[in-house]
Write a protein that holds these residues in place. Structure first.
Motif, mmCIF file in Angstrom:
data_model
loop_
_atom_site.group_PDB
_atom_site.id
_atom_site.type_symbol
_atom_site.label_atom_id
_atom_site.label_comp_id
_atom_site.label_asym_id
_atom_site.label_seq_id
_atom_site.Cartn_x
_atom_site.Cartn_y
_atom_site.Cartn_z
ATOM 1 N N ALA A 20 45.618 42.704 29.467
ATOM 2 C CA ALA A 20 44.749 41.922 30.351
ATOM 3 C C ALA A 20 43.460 42.663 30.692
ATOM 4 O O ALA A 20 42.475 42.048 31.099
ATOM 5 C CB ALA A 20 45.490 41.563 31.637
ATOM 6 N N ASP A 21 43.471 43.976 30.530
ATOM 7 C CA ASP A 21 42.291 44.763 30.865
ATOM 8 C C ASP A 21 41.237 44.620 29.770
ATOM 9 O O ASP A 21 41.550 44.424 28.598
ATOM 10 C CB ASP A 21 42.676 46.229 31.043
ATOM 11 N N GLN A 22 39.970 44.731 30.174
ATOM 12 C CA GLN A 22 38.854 44.491 29.263
ATOM 13 C C GLN A 22 38.007 45.750 29.153
ATOM 14 O O GLN A 22 37.500 46.242 30.156
ATOM 15 C CB GLN A 22 38.008 43.320 29.782
ATOM 16 N N ARG A 32 41.903 43.762 35.390
ATOM 17 C CA ARG A 32 42.032 42.435 35.973
ATOM 18 C C ARG A 32 43.129 42.387 37.043
ATOM 19 O O ARG A 32 44.262 42.817 36.813
ATOM 20 C CB ARG A 32 42.330 41.401 34.881
ATOM 21 N N GLU A 33 42.754 41.881 38.235
ATOM 22 C CA GLU A 33 43.659 41.660 39.372
ATOM 23 C C GLU A 33 44.342 42.948 39.836
ATOM 24 O O GLU A 33 45.383 42.898 40.489
ATOM 25 C CB GLU A 33 44.704 40.602 39.039
ATOM 26 N N VAL A 155 35.537 47.517 43.330
ATOM 27 C CA VAL A 155 36.591 46.539 43.612
ATOM 28 C C VAL A 155 35.960 45.234 44.089
ATOM 29 O O VAL A 155 35.128 45.238 45.004
ATOM 30 C CB VAL A 155 37.551 47.077 44.694
ATOM 31 N N SER A 156 36.364 44.115 43.495
ATOM 32 C CA SER A 156 35.836 42.797 43.864
ATOM 33 C C SER A 156 36.873 42.002 44.647
ATOM 34 O O SER A 156 38.036 41.903 44.231
ATOM 35 C CB SER A 156 35.463 41.994 42.600
ATOM 36 N N LEU A 157 36.436 41.412 45.762
ATOM 37 C CA LEU A 157 37.291 40.558 46.585
ATOM 38 C C LEU A 157 36.523 39.294 46.953
ATOM 39 O O LEU A 157 35.315 39.346 47.191
ATOM 40 C CB LEU A 157 37.728 41.282 47.864
ATOM 41 N N ASP A 183 39.792 42.031 40.908
ATOM 42 C CA ASP A 183 39.384 42.792 39.725
ATOM 43 C C ASP A 183 38.765 44.134 40.136
ATOM 44 O O ASP A 183 38.099 44.239 41.168
ATOM 45 C CB ASP A 183 38.359 42.013 38.894
ATOM 46 N N VAL A 184 38.976 45.131 39.295
ATOM 47 C CA VAL A 184 38.412 46.461 39.521
ATOM 48 C C VAL A 184 37.678 46.894 38.255
ATOM 49 O O VAL A 184 38.229 46.800 37.155
ATOM 50 C CB VAL A 184 39.506 47.493 39.866
ATOM 51 N N VAL A 185 36.434 47.347 38.405
ATOM 52 C CA VAL A 185 35.653 47.865 37.285
ATOM 53 C C VAL A 185 35.529 49.378 37.447
ATOM 54 O O VAL A 185 35.232 49.868 38.541
ATOM 55 C CB VAL A 185 34.245 47.236 37.212
#
Length: 222
Positions: A20-22, A32-33, A155-157, A183-185
């Motif tokens: 799932a990771d990109q 992802r998530e 980190v996105s929320l 998601d975390v980049v």
């Protein structure tokens, strides 16, 4: 149980990178998530930070007011004004030290970095951005730090966003990557100084955070 144990390697369902990771570059990934299971303690800690150091819209050296609201936690916080961009020990809004970095923040950042091969990440600052519809972040490099060997963990929320991940020159055409709640980049190594930004947010309310996007960006500044 400490917050750190929530992210111990043997407690993670997928300690290694998953399908799932990109991968965005040699040293950059979207997980992802990755933060989704720990949103409640993150938001609880964020509430305490906001009470101590509220969000504010900083002024750039060029005199523009940033569209994102910002606050920070950790040993130092990132600030901007007519004099320039820099890290400061004291919150200029309150005249007090920035709130300490919560354990759950630190544990998440370290676990995400470790998952991408960046062991020993010790962030000393977390920049917290709040986006509302129309807010954006222009292409830029994170280069106010003195230590470029450490990665950036973001980190996105809340509301989804289109993250732009470019090259080492501003003129390089950026890739546009949708980011969603949890998601975390992570980017570092050869990708550490790549230009990046966020396109203007559309009003796509999130069930938990409404018409808001919260972004936590962890950095080792020195």
């Amino acid at each position: 149980m400490s917050n750190h144990s929530l992210f111990a390697p043997d407690a993670l369902p997928n300690p290694a990178l998953s399908a799932a990771d990109q991968q965005l570059g040699e040293g950059a990934w979207v997980l992802r998530e990755y933060a989704s299971a720990h949103v409640d303690p993150i938001l609880e800690a964020l509430g305490q930070i906001r009470r101590h150091s509220p969000f504010r819209h900083m002024i750039t050296p060029g005199g523009y007011t940033m569209s994102v609201g910002l606050t920070c936690c950790g040993l130092v916080g990132w600030t901007a004004d007519r004099k320039g961009y820099r890290y400061a020990d004291i919150d200029p809004e309150t005249g007090q030290p920035w709130p300490p970095m919560p354990d759950v923040f630190l544990a998440l950042a370290q676990a995400a970095a470790r998952r991408c091969g960046y062991d020993g990440f010790e962030p000393d600052s977390c920049l917290i951005n709040r986006y509302v519809p129309g807010a954006r972040l222009s292409l830029h490099q994170d280069k106010d730090e003195t230590d470029f060997s450490a990665p950036i963990v973001s980190v996105s929320l809340g509301m989804p966003a289109l993250f732009q991940f470019g090259g080492h020159k501003r003129s390089d055409r950026p890739e546009k990557i949708p980011l969603f709640h949890g998601d975390v980049v992570v980017w570092g190594g050869p990708d550490r100084l790549r230009y990046h930004g966020v396109l203007p947010l559309k009003d796509n309310p999130h069930p938990l955070l409404g018409s808001n996007r919260i972004n936590l960006t962890f950095r080792k500044t020195r």
